[in-house]
Write an enzyme that holds these catalytic residues in place. Structure first.
Site, PDB file in Angstrom:
ATOM      1  N   GLU A 327       0.797  -1.241   0.000  1.00 51.37           N
ATOM      2  CA  GLU A 327       0.000   0.000   0.000  1.00 51.37           C
ATOM      3  C   GLU A 327       0.827   1.286   0.000  1.00 51.37           C
ATOM      4  O   GLU A 327       0.431   2.267   0.624  1.00 51.37           O
ATOM      5  CB  GLU A 327      -0.962  -0.010   1.201  1.00 51.37           C
ATOM      6  CG  GLU A 327      -1.950  -1.153   1.134  1.00 51.37           C
ATOM      7  CD  GLU A 327      -2.795  -1.313   2.398  1.00 51.37           C
ATOM      8  OE1 GLU A 327      -3.967  -1.693   2.261  1.00 51.37           O
ATOM      9  OE2 GLU A 327      -2.298  -1.071   3.502  1.00 51.37           O
TER      10      GLU A 327
HETATM   11  C1  TNX Z   1      -4.456  -4.103   4.478  1.00 49.74           C
HETATM   12  S1  TNX Z   1      -2.828  -6.475   4.238  1.00 49.74           S
HETATM   13  C2  TNX Z   1      -3.212  -3.847   5.038  1.00 49.74           C
HETATM   14  C3  TNX Z   1      -3.123  -3.404   6.429  1.00 49.74           C
HETATM   15  C4  TNX Z   1      -4.477  -3.258   7.059  1.00 49.74           C
HETATM   16  C5  TNX Z   1      -5.358  -4.398   6.629  1.00 49.74           C
HETATM   17  C6  TNX Z   1      -6.686  -4.410   7.290  1.00 49.74           C
HETATM   18  C7  TNX Z   1      -1.735  -5.442   4.127  1.00 49.74           C
HETATM   19  C8  TNX Z   1      -0.450  -5.911   3.697  1.00 49.74           C
HETATM   20  N1  TNX Z   1      -2.025  -4.158   4.427  1.00 49.74           N
HETATM   21  O1  TNX Z   1      -2.408  -2.197   6.501  1.00 49.74           O
HETATM   22  O2  TNX Z   1      -4.311  -3.252   8.444  1.00 49.74           O
HETATM   23  O3  TNX Z   1      -5.537  -4.330   5.235  1.00 49.74           O
HETATM   24  O4  TNX Z   1      -7.386  -5.584   6.979  1.00 49.74           O
END
Ligand code: TNX
Length: 536
Positions: A327
């Site tokens: 992300e």
């Molecule tokens: C996605 S999964 C994220 C996290 C969040 C999560 C909540 C991932 C690698 N990154 O930053 O906490 O979704 O479900």
């Protein structure tokens, strides 16, 4: 094999047979590879039982921990003695012996009327065998106070070894901070179900949780916050050492994650010079993602990454260093892959194996690279291509393995972006065929992540972990041939009284036929608490 004693009968005396063991030999989670019950070969532990172990420090430590498990409920403090060839006669024998077919984690367990024998090629195999032994004792063994019971184990033999070498769970200690004692309880739950990796998500926008001596403001400033204004916190080197030592005693490897280049707001509040030009980072206690990043064009960024990863690597005995990579929405294309490739080279130079979320896939391969796949759609050509270039995968599909997803729409905490995940959904998938074009040989294993935006206490952690963690553990450990929802839910039901007796919170899923005796759920502590206010 010892002969089964023939019950003595006479015309005056009615035949007397001890009650059979309350647990059946096959009632183990995760399901063992082979189970051969011998109904008339039960063994009963008494105050006179002894534990004999091969003369090896690591095997002895397994024996001592087994002996430590028994006194609270049984009142028996069984002596542990070393013997070159431990015998099971009137006791429990833990035997280290070359058995190539068992691999590095497998074990054999034999229960006969005269004793129990666990044998393995490694102390890790013996450790897993003792976790099976624990589940074969009556549920009352989990009591912290003395119980009048007959401590009978079911007769027969088990041969067991894992399907995948990597079986893990992740705890996000960044969104909400959990102290050392809470992490140790989580390790206990992992060990019970034969998981062998604990991934700690140590840094994120809302908090930095591991002390880095060369960058003290990371914790002094970045460690003070958490989601929703909850108390912050961080692990000192001594705290981290306690977690590592406790995990190692339970044959678990800790995988530390420093999430880069995104999810770095807490770091940026401490070292604003690493933020992109013009940004002035302020503490963040909401739950949005994707807004923060280290400036990939700034050379100081790489000095920072080298300092942080260098210290964390130096303090971590395990082979893996997780660099996140998820992300980073604002670091695109070549800027992103360029950053990742430099970070991967830093990790390789430190002698560690790089792990990252599957967003790392487009970057160049580096020897041993492991990608953690958290997608929900198995058609993912970018990840499949990274695997063709040499990457191995840890499977954490968001719609099956994400333990922060709600069980049902009325679950008081958790997310639902990847759907609702009750027990069957957590169980009904195959790690070997999850991503199209990725062969089973490229799958290192499975991991169940618990993100903690809405999880604030140990009881809430347990409520989200149980009973789904055992489902993921079984996918990682048990041969595919044992995969059977009807059989799993019945075996899982047998864990309920154990958790209740141990005072562990869990979700009483309607999909599982819990025995009536588990009627007072500690999970009520969670279910009745008001949903926490969300912050944006
Ligand atoms: C996605 S999964 C994220 C996290 C969040 C999560 C909540 C991932 C690698 N990154 O930053 O906490 O979704 O479900």
């Amino acid at each position: 094999m010892h002969p089964t004693p023939t019950p003595t009968t006479s015309p005056q005396q009615p035949e007397h047979r001890p009650a059979p063991a309350p647990v059946r030999l096959g009632d183990v989670v995760p399901a063992p590879e082979q189970v051969r019950p011998e109904p008339r070969a039960d063994f009963t532990l008494t105050a006179d039982t002894v534990v004999r172990v091969s003369p090896d420090p690591a095997a002895r430590a397994v024996a001592e921990r087994l002996a430590d498990l028994l006194p609270p409920a049984t009142g028996y403090r069984l002596p542990v003695t070393e013997a070159p060839r431990p015998e099971a006669a009137d006791g429990i024998a833990l035997v280290l012996a070359e058995q190539p077919e068992l691999g590095p984690e497998g074990y054999r367990l034999d229960v006969t009327p005269t004793g129990v024998r666990i044998s393995a090629a490694t102390a890790t195999g013996l450790h897993h065998g003792t976790q099976t032994l624990r589940q074969l004792l009556p549920a009352a063994i989990e009591s912290s106070t003395p119980v009048r019971a007959t401590w009978t184990l079911p007769g027969g033999s088990i041969l067991d070894r894992p399907r995948f070498p990597y079986r893990g769970a992740m705890l996000d200690v960044a969104r909400h901070f959990f102290g050392v004692d809470e992490v140790l309880r989580v390790i206990d739950h992992l060990a019970r179900y034969k998981l062998n990796h604990l991934h700690l998500h140590l840094t994120d926008d809302q908090g930095w949780r591991i002390a880095v001596e060369s960058r003290p403001r990371l914790t002094a400033i970045g460690g003070s916050t958490a989601v929703g204004g909850a108390p912050g916190g961080w692990y000192t080197p001594a705290d981290y050492q306690r977690i590592l030592a406790y995990a190692a005693e339970r044959h678990l490897t800790v995988v530390p994650e420093i999430d880069l280049p995104g999810h770095t707001n807490a770091a940026l509040t401490a070292y604003p010079e690493l933020a992109p030009a013009g940004a002035t980072p302020v503490p963040y206690t909401g739950t949005e993602v994707g807004f923060s990043y280290l400036d990939p064009a700034n050379t100081q960024t790489y000095e920072f990454v080298a300092d942080v990863l260098g210290e964390v690597a130096a303090r971590t005995p395990g082979p893996f260093l997780h660099i996140g990579g998820d992300e980073a929405f604002k670091v695109k294309g070549a800027a992103y892959t360029g950053f990742v490739e430099r970070a991967q080279r830093i990790v390789a130079k430190l002698g560690k194996t790089v792990v990252g979320w599957h967003q790392l896939a487009p970057a160049a391969h580096v020897e041993g690279r492991v990608l953690q796949w958290w997608g929900t759609d198995g058609v993912d050509p970018t990840t499949a291509d990274a695997v063709r270039r040499g990457a191995r995968l840890i499977l954490s599909p968001g719609n099956h393995a994400y333990l922060d997803m709600k069980y049902a729409s009325d679950t008081p905490i958790g997310h639902d972006w990847a759907g609702l995940i009750d027990v069957r959904r957590a169980y009904d998938w195959d790690p070997a065929s999850q991503v199209t074009g990725v062969p089973a040989e490229a799958v290192l294993g499975v991991e169940a992540p618990l993100w903690t935006e809405s999880v604030t206490s140990l009881a809430e952690i347990e409520f989200m972990l149980l009973p789904r963690l055992p489902a993921i553990a079984e996918l990682g450990w048990s041969p595919r041939a044992t995969h059977d929802w009807a059989a799993f839910r019945t075996r899982l039901a047998g864990q309920g009284p154990r958790w209740t007796t141990a005072g562990i919170a869990f979700h009483r899923s309607a999909e599982v036929p819990w025995p009536a005796a588990t009627a007072a759920p500690p999970a009520a502590r969670v279910a009745t608490s008001a949903p926490r206010p969300r912050t944006a």
